[in-house]
Design an enzyme around this catalytic site. Structure first.
Site, PDB file in Angstrom:
ATOM      1  N   ARG A 147       0.849  -1.188   0.000  1.00 21.92           N
ATOM      2  CA  ARG A 147       0.000   0.000   0.000  1.00 21.92           C
ATOM      3  C   ARG A 147       0.885   1.238   0.000  1.00 21.92           C
ATOM      4  NH1 ARG A 147      -4.108   2.060   4.742  1.00 21.92           N
ATOM      5  NH2 ARG A 147      -2.217   3.134   5.431  1.00 21.92           N
ATOM      6  N   GLU A 272     -14.090  -1.577   5.907  1.00 18.36           N
ATOM      7  CA  GLU A 272     -13.454  -1.755   7.216  1.00 18.36           C
ATOM      8  C   GLU A 272     -14.325  -1.191   8.335  1.00 18.36           C
ATOM      9  OE1 GLU A 272      -9.724   0.221   6.522  1.00 18.36           O
ATOM     10  OE2 GLU A 272     -10.343   1.983   7.650  1.00 18.36           O
TER      11      GLU A 272
HETATM   12  O1  LIG Z   1      -6.745   0.476   5.877  1.00 12.34           O
HETATM   13  C1  LIG Z   1      -6.440   0.546   7.035  1.00 12.34           C
HETATM   14  O2  LIG Z   1      -5.776  -0.276   7.619  1.00 12.34           O
HETATM   15  C2  LIG Z   1      -6.902   1.723   7.822  1.00 12.34           C
HETATM   16  O3  LIG Z   1      -7.808   2.491   7.229  1.00 12.34           O
HETATM   17  C3  LIG Z   1      -6.667   1.737   9.237  1.00 12.34           C
HETATM   18  O4  LIG Z   1      -5.345   2.134   9.446  1.00 12.34           O
HETATM   19  C4  LIG Z   1      -7.609   2.596  10.070  1.00 12.34           C
HETATM   20  O5  LIG Z   1      -7.303   3.931   9.917  1.00 12.34           O
HETATM   21  C5  LIG Z   1      -7.452   2.178  11.482  1.00 12.34           C
HETATM   22  O6  LIG Z   1      -7.765   0.834  11.608  1.00 12.34           O
HETATM   23  C6  LIG Z   1      -8.315   2.984  12.424  1.00 12.34           C
HETATM   24  O7  LIG Z   1      -8.228   2.433  13.667  1.00 12.34           O
END
Ligand SMILES: O=C(O)[C@@H](O)[C@@H](O)[C@H](O)[C@H](O)CO
Length: 412
Positions: A147, A272
């Site tokens: 990423r 998510e």
């Molecule tokens: O793609 C991801 O992993 C995120 O968007 C996370 O870093 C998210 O910001 C965190 O899980 C928030 O707790």
């Protein structure tokens, strides 16, 4: 085999985690993850005050019935707190069932469909040289999917960029981003969508130019764009052949993704912050997304994420489970067992937990050849050290709040 007790353990080895420990009347112990970043104590209270008293005396093997009992029986449905609490119970019961069977959990879910689960790591940098350095480091460690998040000229602090926060947790996670700060109040960040949209395509052009076409590249817009901005970003990134573009618009308005979809062939991932199959119903059946992001920890556990993935498989939609460090090694282990078993596995997010976290949870899954594979030991393969966990008490922490340059609160 009956459940004898359920204990909630809140600990902070490097960051906060909520762990549920279920013990059966014949002494088998299972663990589940109910961590909800920045709102940990709400899940801990839900579990301690409302769920643990219901579990004692229930059949430890009746996982589906317990899931329905907690979901339908609570009357108030869905939401991250409820679904993280149900996830913790469900995961712990699967851990117990697999331990009793003497099998690694993936065997109970149908057995291995692949050798390992391909993962993506998080490369980031405030500028191109720092980003290249981070990508190189990931490639040396064996990652094949990465990423890409970068700083944006004119903005001090940008989501996903490790160097922009003082909250990173140790040398071994130099480029991994931990957004929650241990502080009494959330920090505030400033955001400018136009500056971001102007900058991002040039970053992917530079990364492809330096590292070639083979490596899978991903990007997270973290729910910050309008549909038309998201469509523009998707189109502008088409030449760089992304594996996915994630969370382009705020997740509540799912219709937005129809507009994005109609304008771009860049694959889309979302979910998510979703926590049930209902959140995906139309996105999947109308084929508006390519990957589902719900982690086991926030979406009701293995039982319900399996259900989402089976439904997604009807439409060639694949898994891409959320796996930042705020999903504990228990949640990650559960994801790797499920990912190994389901046919429509896509990719697994993998941020390496800090040394302290690993010492407390004792995960046994193994990273090699760009992927994770669970160990062959019965259950999830977690060796939770309760005494050590007790040495790390909860510390208040919040995710940041985002504001536009004129001070308006924006999606973070
Ligand atoms: O793609 C991801 O992993 C995120 O968007 C996370 O870093 C998210 O910001 C965190 O899980 C928030 O707790």
């Amino acid at each position: 085999m009956l459940i004898e007790r359920a204990d909630v353990i809140v600990s902070s080895p490097g960051r906060n985690f909520v762990t549920l420990k279920i013990t059966t009347d014949d002494g088998v112990v299972g663990y589940g993850d109910g961590t909800l970043n920045g709102r940990e104590l709400a899940v801990a209270g839900y579990l301690t005050d409302h769920v643990a008293p219901l579990l004692a005396g229930r059949d430890a093997h009746a996982i589906e019935d317990t899931w329905q009992y907690l979901y339908r029986g609570g009357y108030w449905r869905r939401g991250p707190v409820t679904m993280a609490a149900i996830a913790a119970v469900d995961t712990a019961l699967w851990d117990i069932k697999a331990k009793v069977a003497g099998l690694p959990l993936y065997q109970l879910l149908g057995g291995a469909s692949r050798q390992r689960c391909m993962v993506y790591g998080h490369a980031s940098g405030k500028d191109i040289p720092e980003l290249f350095d981070s990508v190189r480091e990931h490639l040396e460690e064996g990652f094949r999917a990465i990423r890409i998040q970068t700083g944006v000229p004119g903005l001090d602090s940008v989501y996903g960029v490790a160097s922009s926060t003082a909250a990173s947790v140790g040398e071994d996670t130099r480029y991994d981003y931990e957004p929650a700060r241990r502080s009494a109040l959330p920090t505030e960040e400033a955001w400018d969508t136009r500056a971001y949209l102007r900058h991002v395509p040039s970053v992917f052009e530079a990364v492809r130019g330096e590292f070639g076409d083979e490596i899978a590249l991903l990007h997270d817009a973290h729910h910050r764009l309008t549909p038309i901005q998201a469509a523009k970003l998707g189109k502008s990134l088409e030449p760089y052949d992304l594996f996915w573009l994630e969370d382009v618009t705020p997740a509540e308005n799912q219709e937005a993704l129809r507009w994005v979809r109609h304008h771009t062939t860049t694959p889309l991932a979302i979910g998510e912050v979703f926590n049930t199959i209902w959140d995906y119903q139309h996105l999947i059946s109308e084929q508006l997304i390519d990957y589902v992001r719900s982690p086991i920890t926030h979406a009701g556990g293995i039982t319900s994420v399996r259900r989402i993935l089976d439904y997604a498989a009807l439409y060639q939609v694949k898994s891409g489970m959320h796996g930042p460090t705020d999903v504990s090694p228990i949640g990650l282990a559960a994801a790797v067992h499920l990912g190994l078993a389901v046919h429509n596995f896509g990719i697994q997010e993998y941020m390496v937990h800090s040394e302290q976290t690993r010492e407390v949870f004792g995960p046994t899954h193994e990273f090699a050849h760009g992927g994770l594979r669970p160990s062959e030991e019965p259950g999830l393969g977690i060796h939770f050290d309760e005494e050590l966990a007790a040495k790390y008490p909860y510390e208040r922490a919040y995710l940041p709040v985002n504001r536009l340059l004129d001070g308006t609160v924006h999606d973070w």
